[in-house]
Design an enzyme around this catalytic site. Structure first.
Site, PDB file in Angstrom:
ATOM      1  N   ALA A 223       0.833  -1.214   0.000  1.00 23.38           N
ATOM      2  CA  ALA A 223       0.000   0.000   0.000  1.00 23.38           C
ATOM      3  C   ALA A 223       0.861   1.255   0.000  1.00 23.38           C
ATOM      4  CB  ALA A 223      -0.912   0.003   1.235  1.00 23.38           C
ATOM      5  N   ASN A 228      -1.170   6.521  -3.646  1.00 27.61           N
ATOM      6  CA  ASN A 228      -2.612   6.620  -3.434  1.00 27.61           C
ATOM      7  C   ASN A 228      -2.933   6.430  -1.952  1.00 27.61           C
ATOM      8  OD1 ASN A 228      -1.853   5.638  -6.103  1.00 27.61           O
ATOM      9  ND2 ASN A 228      -4.008   5.624  -6.572  1.00 27.61           N
ATOM     10  N   ASP A 229      -3.943   7.078  -1.459  1.00 24.84           N
ATOM     11  CA  ASP A 229      -4.492   6.911  -0.094  1.00 24.84           C
ATOM     12  C   ASP A 229      -3.624   7.468   1.034  1.00 24.84           C
ATOM     13  OD1 ASP A 229      -6.500   5.092  -1.274  1.00 24.84           O
ATOM     14  OD2 ASP A 229      -4.876   3.624  -1.282  1.00 24.84           O
ATOM     15  N   CYS A 274       4.362   0.219 -13.554  1.00 26.16           N
ATOM     16  CA  CYS A 274       4.434  -0.995 -12.720  1.00 26.16           C
ATOM     17  C   CYS A 274       5.837  -1.439 -12.321  1.00 26.16           C
ATOM     18  CB  CYS A 274       3.674  -2.140 -13.372  1.00 26.16           C
ATOM     19  SG  CYS A 274       4.380  -2.701 -14.935  1.00 26.16           S
ATOM     20  N   ASP A 303      -8.874  -7.452 -14.505  1.00 27.89           N
ATOM     21  CA  ASP A 303     -10.306  -7.791 -14.483  1.00 27.89           C
ATOM     22  C   ASP A 303     -10.952  -7.031 -13.329  1.00 27.89           C
ATOM     23  OD1 ASP A 303     -12.795  -9.030 -14.520  1.00 27.89           O
ATOM     24  OD2 ASP A 303     -12.093 -10.842 -13.510  1.00 27.89           O
ATOM     25  N   SER A 309     -13.083 -12.749 -16.807  1.00 28.69           N
ATOM     26  CA  SER A 309     -12.911 -12.481 -18.234  1.00 28.69           C
ATOM     27  C   SER A 309     -12.687 -10.991 -18.401  1.00 28.69           C
ATOM     28  CB  SER A 309     -14.132 -12.943 -19.027  1.00 28.69           C
ATOM     29  OG  SER A 309     -15.170 -12.025 -18.853  1.00 28.69           O
ATOM     30  N   ASP A 326     -12.244  -3.057 -17.930  1.00 33.44           N
ATOM     31  CA  ASP A 326     -11.265  -4.141 -18.041  1.00 33.44           C
ATOM     32  C   ASP A 326     -10.164  -3.744 -19.029  1.00 33.44           C
ATOM     33  OD1 ASP A 326     -12.845  -5.616 -16.394  1.00 33.44           O
ATOM     34  OD2 ASP A 326     -13.476  -7.083 -17.891  1.00 33.44           O
ATOM     35  N   HIS A 332       2.881  -6.781 -17.060  1.00 33.00           N
ATOM     36  CA  HIS A 332       2.688  -6.165 -15.751  1.00 33.00           C
ATOM     37  C   HIS A 332       3.728  -6.772 -14.818  1.00 33.00           C
ATOM     38  CE1 HIS A 332       1.105  -4.268 -12.308  1.00 33.00           C
ATOM     39  NE2 HIS A 332       0.534  -5.330 -11.783  1.00 33.00           N
ATOM     40  N   ASP A 355       1.873  -6.741  -4.764  1.00 32.79           N
ATOM     41  CA  ASP A 355       1.831  -5.840  -5.917  1.00 32.79           C
ATOM     42  C   ASP A 355       1.525  -4.424  -5.444  1.00 32.79           C
ATOM     43  OD1 ASP A 355       1.469  -4.536  -8.302  1.00 32.79           O
ATOM     44  OD2 ASP A 355       0.140  -6.044  -9.187  1.00 32.79           O
ATOM     45  N   THR A 417      -9.006 -18.267 -24.686  1.00 31.05           N
ATOM     46  CA  THR A 417      -8.745 -18.790 -23.335  1.00 31.05           C
ATOM     47  C   THR A 417      -7.260 -18.941 -23.045  1.00 31.05           C
ATOM     48  OG1 THR A 417      -8.802 -21.060 -24.112  1.00 31.05           O
ATOM     49  CG2 THR A 417     -10.888 -20.115 -23.334  1.00 31.05           C
TER      50      THR A 417
END
Length: 694
Positions: A223, A228-229, A274, A303, A309, A326, A332, A355, A417
Site C-alpha cells: 500500500a 494513493n491513499d 508498474c 479484471d 474475463s 477491463d 505487468h 503488488d 482462453t
C-alpha cells in the site's frame, strides 16, 4: 560505596554485523537480525557487589508494552533461555562484562532502544545504553522468512542490482534496476515508510506489534509504495503525459526515488509505472530481510468485475475503443516475497505475490497481496489476500467485442482462453538470464487440470460473477467458422526513426470466391493499452480466389508516428475484415520499435577506491539533430548517488562520445546503469556489469 554506573559500551559492531549478515549496509548503526544473539561489553565504574544486579529492557515503537511484546524486561543470567529476550554473562574481567543478548525469532522488526536496569542498595534505576535496528532473519530456520538455499538467499536478499523484463510476448525486453538496499540512508528511509502508513497513523501500538509478521509488513508496503491513499512513495501515471515529473522509463533504480521521497517531505515522487513500483518494493523487502524477487507477467489481465474475463472493444473500422474498465496490459510487473503462511497452512508457504501498483482497492486501500503462488495455481480464490484479482491476471479469458456506436449494438467477436498470462519471468539466480516461472502459476495451457482449476475458481466466485461473457457460456451468433483468416507480419527491421513495414496476410479458407472489406488502423499506445493517438489508417476491398493467400502492404512513416510515439515505443495495429453476411474477423498486433543502441565501456581495470573512466557511445540515427540530451548514470557500489551529464546537441548521423568517472566502493561484480534521453528519444537504456577488484 559509589553508585554503580556504566562508563562506556563497546557494541562490537564489526563482528556483530558480520555474524548477522548486515555488514553490507553502508550506515554505521548496529543492525541485527532477530532470533540470533549479539554481544557487547559493558565497562562499569566498579565491580558488581553482593545484592547488586543488572537487568535489561528492550523496547520498540512509541507505546512499548510487554503485553504487545514490543517491550521486554529480562535479567542478566548465567543460564540460557529459550524463546523470549534473554541476556547472558559471557565473561567478566575486572569491571568489564561481556554480555550476549538474544531476541525471539518472531520479534517485531524496527528501531529498538536498549536500557539497563541497575538494582543497587535497594534502589532501581534505569540508564539508556543505546539503540539498534532489528531485521527479519532469512538465515534462521525458526524465522518465518527462512530460506535454506544459500545461492537463492544471496540473490533474493543480498543482491542489490537486478533485471526487470518488459516488452510484449513476441518481443521480451529487459531493463536493469538498481535496488541499492544497502546504500547510505536507504534502511532508515525504508523503516520510515512503515511509520507513514495509515495503520501506524490510526493505531501505532498495534501496528508496531504486528511488524513481527512478514505477511503484515508485505501488505502494508504494497500500500505504501504507491502514493494513493497515504502519501506513499510513488505517484503512478499511465497517461503518456509526464509533465511535472520524470517519465517512468527514465528511472534507473529505487535509490534516487526513495531519497527524493524523503527530501520532498514524504510527498509521492512523480512518476512511476508498474516496474518502478515493483523495483522499489523489492528494495524495501530485501532491505528488511524478506527474500524477494521481481516478476513480469506478459498479457496481464486487469479484471475489474471478478468474472474472470476481460472484455476488449473495437469499432467496425478497427479502432480500439476504451469502453468498460477491463484491460489487458502488454506486461505487468509485481513482486514475490518468500515467507510462511501461518494463516493458511504449510502447503501455501513459499513465494507470495505482493503488488504495489495501484490497480484495484482492497479493503478500501490500493494494496495487493500477499497471495500465495501455490493458491493461484490451485485456483483457491477464496483465500487471503486478493486472490481473485491475481488469479485473473494470469488466467482470465479475453473476450473481443465489436461495438457499433451508430446503433449502439455490440457483438462478441472472439473468445480466447490462452492468450492471458504468458512467459511469466524473473531474473535467474546468480546470472542475468531469464527464468520462466509460468508453471508455478498455472498448469500447462490447454491441459485438463488447467481448465479444471479455472472452473473451480469460477465456481468459488459465482456469487459475484456475472456470467455475461465467461467461457462457461456457448456463443450465440452466426456460428459458422470464418471463411478467411488474417495476421500481421513484420517486414524488415523495426527501429525508431525508420518506416514501419508490415504486411496483412489474408487467406481464403474456402473453395469459393470471397470479397473482403478491410478497415485498418494503427495507434501509438502506452504498454498498459492506453491509447495515445491514431497515426495511420487505411480501407481496402480485396477479392480472394478459392484458397488464395495475399499480402497487403502496410507502411507507417516516421513522420506519421514520430510526434505520438511514447517511451514504450509501442504501436497497435488492427484490421477488421468483413466478408458480406459473415462475422467480422479481427486481426491485431502490437509492435515494439527498437531504440538506437547506447554503449557503455570501462576504459581501465576497476578497483575499490580508485577512480575509473567509463565511456558512453551513441550515434544519432536520424536525418535531423537531437537536442536536450541528458545522460543519467547510477550503480550501487560503483558511485555514490547518481550522475547527471548534459550532452551537447547531436547533428544528423553524428556520433557522440562522453567520458565520466566513477569511484567503486565495493568489490565483486557490480551493475552500472545508464539512461539517455533527448527530444527525439525519451529513454534509451544501457547496462554494464563491471568486475571490481579489491
Amino acid at each position: 560505596m559509589t553508585a554503580l554506573e556504566p562508563q562506556n559500551v563497546n557494541w562490537q559492531e564489526t563482528s556483530n554485523r558480520r555474524a548477522h549478515h548486515t555488514d553490507r549496509f553502508s550506515s554505521r548503526e548496529l543492525i541485527l537480525r532477530r532470533g540470533q544473539p549479539f554481544s557487547f561489553s559493558l565497562n562499569l565504574n566498579r565491580s558488581l557487589g553482593d545484592g547488586e544486579s543488572l537487568a535489561f529492557i528492550t523496547s520498540t515503537g512509541p507505546y512499548p508494552s510487554e503485553s504487545a511484546r514490543t517491550k521486554a524486561v529480562f535479567p542478566l543470567s548465567s543460564g540460557t533461555s529459550h524463546g523470549g529476550w534473554s541476556a547472558q554473562l559471557v565473561s567478566k574481567q575486572d569491571n568489564i562484562l561481556t554480555i550476549s543478548i538474544s531476541s525471539p525469532a518472531n520479534a517485531p522488526i524496527g528501531w529498538y532502544t536498549l536500557n539497563t536496569q541497575i538494582s543497587s542498595q535497594g534502589k532501581d534505576f534505569v540508564l539508556k545504553l543505546g539503540t539498534f535496528i532489528l531485521l527479519f532473519n532469512p538465515w534462521l530456520p525458526e524465522d518465518g522468512v527462512f530460506m535454506s538455499n544459500h545461492a537463492e538467499r544471496e540473490e533474493y536478499v543480498q543482491e542489490d542490482a537486478g533485471i526487470i523484463y518488459v516488452g510484449s510476448t513476441n518481443r521480451i525486453g529487459m531493463v536493469g534496476w538498481n535496488f541499492g538496499q544497502f546504500e547510505d540512508g536507504i534502511l532508515n528511509i525504508c523503516l520510515s515508510i512503515l511509520d507513514h502508513s495509515l495503520n501506524f497513523r490510526r493505531d501505532p501500538a498495534t501496528d508496531v506489534a504486528r511488524r513481527n509478521d512478514p505477511k503484515y509488513v508485505g501488505r502494508v508496503l504494497s500500500a505504501m509504495v504507491n502514493g494513493n491513499d497515504d502519501n506513499g512513495v510513488i505517484s503512478g501515471n499511465w497517461s503518456g503525459n509526464y509533465t511535472g515529473g520524470l517519465d517512468p522509463r527514465n528511472w534507473n533504480g529505487s535509490v534516487e526515488i526513495l531519497k527524493e521521497w524523503k527530501k520532498s517531505g514524504f510527498r509521492p515522487v512523480r512518476y512511476g509505472q508498474c516496474w518502478v513500483f515493483a523495483g522499489t518494493l523489492n528494495t524495501v523487502l530485501r532491505c528488511f530481510g524478506i527474500p524477494s524477487r521481481v516478476v513480469t507477467n506478459f498479457n496481464s489481465a486487469h479484471d475489474t468485475d471478478r468474472n474472470l474475463s476481460v472484455d476488449v472493444y473495437y469499432d467496425p473500422y478497427g479502432r480500439p475503443i476504451e469502453k468498460g474498465s477491463d484491460s489487458v496490459w502488454n506486461f505487468h510487473v509485481w513482486n514475490e516475497g518468500w515467507f510462511v503462511r501461518t494463516d493458511l497452512g504449510p502447503s501455501y508457504n513459499g513465494w507470495q505475490v505482493l503488488d504495489a501498483t495501484p490497480q484495484e482497492r482492497s479493503q478500501g486501500v490500493f494494496q495487493c497481496g500477499p497471495a500465495s503462488v501455490v493458491a493461484v495455481r490451485e485456483g483457491d480464490v477464496n483465500l487471503d489476500f486478493d486472490m481473485p484479482f491475481v488469479f485473473a491476471e494470469v488466467n482470465a479469458d479475453r473476450i473481443t467485442w465489436i461495438y457499433d456506436a451508430y446503433n449502439s449494438t455490440q457483438k462478441q467477436n472472439a473468445s480466447d482462453t490462452h492468450s492471458i498470462g504468458r512467459y511469466i519471468s524473473t531474473k535467474a539466480v546468480g546470472s542475468n538470464s531469464r527464468m520462466d516461472i509460468t508453471e508455478k502459476y498455472k498448469y500447462p495451457e490447454g491441459s485438463s487440470q488447467e481448465r479444471q482449476v479455472f472452473e473451480k475458481a469460477l465456481g468459488k466466485l459465482k456469487p459475484h460473477a456475472s456470467f455475461g461473457a465467461t467461457s462457461a457460456r456457448p456463443l450465440a451468433r452466426e456460428e459458422r467458422e470464418p471463411s478467411i483468416s488474417g495476421k500481421f507480419k513484420v517486414i524488415g527491421i523495426l527501429e525508431v526513426g525508420k518506416e514501419v513495414n508490415l504486411a496483412l496476410l489474408l487467406k481464403n479458407l474456402t473453395s469459393d470466391m470471397k470479397t473482403v472489406t478491410v478497415n485498418m488502423t494503427a495507434w501509438t499506445i502506452v504498454y498498459n493499452g492506453t491509447l495515445v493517438h491514431e497515426v495511420w489508417k487505411d480501407s481496402v476491398t480485396i477479392s480472394l480466389d478459392p484458397k488464395e493467400e495475399i499480402q497487403h502492404p502496410v507502411k507507417i512513416t516516421y513522420a506519421q508516428y514520430e510526434k505520438y510515439l511514447k517511451a514504450d515505443n509501442m504501436i497497435r495495429t488492427t484490421a477488421v475484415c468483413q466478408v458480406p453476411d459473415e462475422a467480422e474477423v479481427l486481426v491485431e498486433r502490437d509492435i515494439i520499435l527498437d531504440n538506437p543502441s547506447l554503449t557503455l565501456e570501462v576504459l581501465d581495470q576497476a578497483r575499490v577506491r580508485k577512480p575509473v573512466n567509463v565511456q558512453m557511445l551513441f550515434s544519432n540515427p536520424l536525418d535531423e539533430p537531437v537536442k536536450d540530451c541528458v545522460l543519467m548514470v547510477e550503480g550501487s557500489g560503483l558511485l555514490l548517488g547518481s550522475l547527471r551529464i548534459d550532452v551537447p546537441t547531436l547533428r544528423p548521423k553524428e556520433r557522440s562520445r562522453v567520458r565520466f568517472e566513477i569511484l567503486p566502493t565495493r568489490s565483486g561484480t557490480k551493475q552500472l546503469l545508464a539512461d539517455f534521453s533527448c527530444n527525439k528519444f525519451p529513454a534509451i537504456k544501457a547496462m554494464l556489469s563491471i568486475d571490481v577488484a579489491e
